[in-house]
Design a protein around this motif. Structure first.
Motif, short mmCIF file in Angstrom:
data_model
loop_
_atom_site.label_atom_id
_atom_site.label_comp_id
_atom_site.label_asym_id
_atom_site.label_seq_id
_atom_site.Cartn_x
_atom_site.Cartn_y
_atom_site.Cartn_z
N CYS A 89 0.83 -1.21 0.00
CA CYS A 89 0.00 0.00 0.00
C CYS A 89 0.86 1.26 0.00
O CYS A 89 0.50 2.27 -0.61
CB CYS A 89 -0.93 0.00 1.21
SG CYS A 89 -2.21 -1.28 1.18
N GLU A 94 -2.39 -1.95 -4.77
CA GLU A 94 -3.60 -2.34 -4.05
C GLU A 94 -4.12 -3.72 -4.46
O GLU A 94 -5.28 -4.05 -4.24
CB GLU A 94 -4.70 -1.29 -4.28
CG GLU A 94 -4.31 0.13 -3.91
CD GLU A 94 -4.13 0.33 -2.41
OE1 GLU A 94 -4.57 -0.56 -1.63
OE2 GLU A 94 -3.54 1.34 -2.00
N THR A 97 -5.42 -5.56 -1.31
CA THR A 97 -6.15 -4.81 -0.30
C THR A 97 -7.56 -5.33 -0.07
O THR A 97 -8.09 -5.28 1.05
CB THR A 97 -6.19 -3.31 -0.67
OG1 THR A 97 -4.85 -2.84 -0.83
CG2 THR A 97 -6.90 -2.50 0.40
N SER A 118 -6.70 1.75 3.11
CA SER A 118 -5.31 1.63 2.67
C SER A 118 -4.44 2.70 3.31
O SER A 118 -3.31 2.42 3.75
CB SER A 118 -5.24 1.73 1.15
OG SER A 118 -3.92 1.58 0.69
#
Length: 318
Positions: A89, A94, A97, A118
């Protein structure tokens, strides 16, 4: 459904047609089924693609933009053995995530936005430690496969420092190139339930022919639209890095898929990509040779001749 169009003999031979033909076969003839995510897929079982990596060639798709730097950052992260998304991150990556975010929302009831989640992962080490870990995924198995030793009275304890499969492969390629055991395995049966997602690109095997290093990736489960472009790049990158470290020339990437599928909600992406024609020949230059395969940085990789068509997006099935 668009048919294959190729305006010249050179484009008829473009290696990307393999990918597009596989996509078309799945979309037109795949078995439609309910999957783990509930989204639904069309799937075929057993597929193979082959790519020549000589002369810097890479399987970098041109019929849509593939963010190769993002894929490279993810691969370098695997090699650290880290399993927390914080480092990713912090680089704006991402890819992973959604899994911790989904768990956080379920367990807390907080409908936090992805960007805010994030950002908090990056800024708050305690929050990242609590919510950002993925379990013993990919890199942990690659460079720190756990080993247990007797502790007496029928008990076992985990040994400090596990098996570094990547380091072992480097040594075996250098010292015993004819071995049939140049393998990096991610499928640790004992730890699958502790992983956010069991490894999809699970088994890598390498083969030396003359001075050429070939590599094979077996993927148990493959999202062709979103995952496979990254997986092909990562596998080819692995070969290129190993070849440089072991004084070999890059040879061929062989990719093999088990459950090879397209998600039903990726229809727009599939139709648009199948209407496009591949072009160009992107090449990767490694501008530095580090002392170890674990010492590469994103600045060590430069891609030449990459002029992709527009990016295509679709939702990730978590």
């Amino acid at each position: 459904m668009a048919s294959r169009l190729a305006p010249s003999d050179s484009l008829l031979d473009h290696p990307e047609w393999q990918y597009l033909d596989l996509m078309r076969r799945i979309w037109e003839h795949g078995d439609e089924r309910v999957d783990r995510t509930g989204v639904g897929t069309r799937s075929v079982f057993g597929a193979q693609l082959r790519f020549d990596l000589s002369g810097g060639r890479m399987p970098l798709l041109t019929t849509k933009r593939v963010y190769w730097k993002t894929a490279t950052r993810e691969f370098l992260w695997f090699l650290t053995g880290d399993t927390n998304i914080r480092a990713l991150c912090a680089q704006g990556v991402e890819i992973w995530t959604d899994w911790p975010l989904d768990r956080y929302r379920r367990e807390t009831g907080d409908p936090i936005e992805r960007a805010d989640f994030s950002r908090r992962i990056v800024e708050d080490a305690d929050f990242a430690a609590r919510w950002g870990d993925l379990g013993p995924v990919y890199g942990r198995q690659w460079v720190d496969w756990p080993v247990y030793e007797p502790a007496g009275e029928g008990l076992f304890r985990q040994r400090a420092g596990g098996v570094n499969q990547v380091a072992q492969v480097v040594e075996s390629l250098r010292n015993n190139p004819g071995s049939r055991r140049h393998i990096v395995e991610g499928w640790n049966v004992a730890e699958l339930d502790a992983m956010a997602l069991p490894p999809c690109h699970k088994t890598y095997q390498f083969h030396v022919a003359g001075n050429r290093l070939n590599g094979l990736l077996y993927q148990r489960s493959c999202d062709v639209a979103l995952g496979l472009p990254f997986n092909l790049w990562g596998a080819a990158l692995f070969i290129r890095m190993l070849a440089q470290q072991c004084d070999l020339e890059p040879g061929e990437l062989v990719w093999m898929g088990g459950d090879t599928h397209l998600y039903l909600n990726h229809a727009d992406l599939v139709e648009q990509q199948l209407a496009r024609t591949p072009s160009g020949a992107p090449r990767l230059e490694l501008i530095r040779r580090p002392d170890s395969i674990f010492d590469y940085a994103i600045s060590d990789f430069v891609v030449h001749g990459y002029e992709p068509q527009k990016a295509l997006s679709a939702p990730v099935a978590v």
